[in-house]
Enzyme design. Structure first.
Site, short mmCIF file in Angstrom:
data_model
loop_
_atom_site.label_atom_id
_atom_site.label_comp_id
_atom_site.label_asym_id
_atom_site.label_seq_id
_atom_site.Cartn_x
_atom_site.Cartn_y
_atom_site.Cartn_z
N SER A 222 51.94 41.23 40.32
CA SER A 222 53.02 40.76 39.46
C SER A 222 54.12 40.08 40.27
O SER A 222 53.84 39.12 40.97
CB SER A 222 53.54 41.95 38.65
N ASP A 452 46.59 38.75 30.00
CA ASP A 452 47.68 39.46 30.67
C ASP A 452 48.95 39.26 29.86
O ASP A 452 49.29 38.15 29.46
CB ASP A 452 47.86 38.91 32.10
N HIS A 480 47.68 44.15 32.35
CA HIS A 480 48.42 43.44 33.38
C HIS A 480 47.75 43.63 34.74
O HIS A 480 47.53 44.75 35.17
CB HIS A 480 49.85 43.97 33.41
#
Length: 511
Positions: A222, A452, A480
């Site tokens: 991320s 996602d 995610h």
């Protein structure tokens, strides 16, 4: 993960080692000034938390790399030694955020990487500057932060629609955002100017040198992908292998990212609703109902909470639309949360009890102690607002909220308005150089997941395209990030790349 704070998306110079400097240019830091940092000894000792085999240390870096002789700050680091004897080196990891603790992340080593990778690498995590144990930035008290998170509820009328605020509502949003920034100026005046990701990348290079690794091996999830992209751009010759999983697109400013993120959450929401409708206990509908019907039911429920808040079995906070929405948003980061959110929605829609939804929102904001928060929220805003220029006019955010509402009627406007603190962030703190292409770096793996929520798949495509040596691995799935998410194909490719530097064909997809 790329946590969203009412919409804000999210997510150096070891000069005594060969190849110092930014790319092929002269080093940006003085060799003489930084030798004190790269010549430190990491004094590993017992940790105050985590597995017994973990080792912990603290190293120092300059608060301001332009003035390295001035104030220093400490960076907390934790290491899990490799489980095998044939050790390649260190694998640095970061869980995202911005504001996520890499120090604590290492405690979950069996879930972060495969057994094969654990055998060959020491797993190393650190709290980035401004986070957790590394000179944490704190702006608001817990009570003030509760008010800040709930500010949206005070800025809307009627059904809680954030896409078209009145002038009075916009003024309340501006007041709240300005107040947050002013609190940072009061409580962390110097630190707030120096928490941007470009400095985190420099700190990571100091750590690489102290660990004795000639080149960096790194796994960032991320927002952690943003750290990796900055590192590759600044120190391309020091890249061994970078896995950037659940990518952030560094070419967009924070407001653009917030609007684009709305598409990811809309896709994830529809996947959640579609799954829910196949189950007998789905509070959003049942057999024969369409996904659109389920989304409409959710929207109607959230609208009702704007007028009649839910009951709270935890404390005295009002569970209005803003907090109910946040609880649902939390579900969209991982399929593993879907069951709990169905329970929360069932409690709320049938009994008017919003406690589970409130708990989910607290988990998203790291509000683990009922009297306090971790500092991840302050770090998230401070880093996001420091990483690229953002519009300075409130009207730009109003326009973006309307645009985001078209892509994601439920979450889009909230995400756009959440970027508003960046309009008031000190300009001298904002990184504003060009795109991050990492020219000259070894091949860099970018992993993207098709549905996602927090980091849309298009961002992975964009980052892989912007990095000169980037290549894309696609996971077709929900949730995610992609590595260690149950896809054996993706896991094999990541492991082979980290261990043997095997590069699959660009665009390789796993079903």
């Amino acid at each position: 993960m790329a946590v969203t704070l009412t919409g804000v998306v999210l997510l150096v110079g070891g000069c005594t080692v060969p190849g110092a400097g930014e790319g092929s240019e002269e080093p940006t830091e003085s060799l003489g000034a930084l030798v004190d940092f790269t010549d430190q000894e990491l004094e590993w000792g017992d940790c105050d938390s985590g597995p017994s085999e973990a080792e912990c240390a603290v190293y120092e870096v300059p608060l301001d790399y332009d003035e390295p002789q001035d104030e220093r700050i400490g960076i907390a680091v934790k290491r899990m030694p490799a489980t095998g004897d044939d050790v390649i080196g260190s694998l640095l990891v970061n869980p995202g955020g911005p504001g996520g603790s890499g120090f604590d992340y290492v405690d979950h080593a069996p879930y972060i990487v495969s057994d094969r990778v654990r055998e060959r690498f020491d797993l190393v995590g650190f709290d980035p500057r401004g986070v957790g144990r590394s000179s944490p930035i704190t702006c608001l008290s817990a009570a003030e932060l509760d008010e800040f998170i709930g500010a949206e509820a005070e800025s809307v009328d009627g059904d809680g629609d954030m896409s078209e605020l009145t002038e009075a509502g916009m003024a309340r949003m501006e007041e709240s955002s300005r107040g947050f920034v002013e609190a940072c100026r009061t409580n962390a005046p110097e630190l707030m100017l120096n928490v941007g990701t470009v400095n985190v990348a420099r700190d990571m290079d100091v750590l690489r040198a102290l660990l004795g690794d000639e080149k960096l091996t790194y796994l960032g999830a991320s927002y952690g992908t943003h750290i990796g992209a900055h590192y590759a751009d600044r120190f391309p010759e020091r890249v061994r292998a970078l896995v950037l999983d659940g990518a952030v697109d560094p070419s967009q400013d924070q407001l653009d990212l917030s609007v684009a993120q709305a598409t990811g959450f809309e896709t994830a929401l529809r996947a959640f609703v579609e799954d829910c409708l196949t189950r007998g206990d789905c509070p959003l509908g049942g057999e024969g109902d369409s996904v659109a019907d389920g989304v409409a039911a959710l929207d109607a429920f959230l609208t009702s909470t704007a007028e009649e808040p839910l009951t709270n079995g935890m404390d005295d906070r009002e569970i209005n639309r803003a907090r109910a929405e946040l609880g649902v948003l939390a579900a969209l980061y991982s399929e593993s949360w879907w069951e709990r959110v169905r329970q929360g929605l069932d409690d709320a829609m049938n009994d008017g009890d919003g406690t589970v939804l409130l708990q989910l929102g607290d988990d998203l904001y790291s509000r683990n102690d009922p009297r306090d928060y971790e500092n991840s929220t302050a770090a998230l805003i401070a880093v996001n607002c420091s990483d690229s220029p953002s519009p300075r006019e409130v009207e730009d955010y109003a326009e973006a909220a309307a645009e985001a509402g078209e892509e994601s009627p439920i979450f889009g406007p909230t995400l756009a308005w959440g970027a508003l603190p960046c309009a008031f962030w000190p300009e001298e703190a904002v990184f504003s150089e060009g795109p991050l292409d990492g020219e000259g770096a070894a091949p860099i793996m970018v992993v993207g997941t098709t549905r996602d929520s927090a980091t849309p798949y298009a961002w992975a495509e964009a980052l892989a395209g912007q990095l000169s040596s980037g290549f894309l691995v696609t996971r077709d799935g929900d949730g995610h990030t992609g590595y260690q998410m149950g896809d054996a194909c993706v896991d094999r490719m990541v492991d082979a790349y980290l261990i043997d530097l095997e590069v699959p064909r660009d665009g390789m997809a796993c079903a």
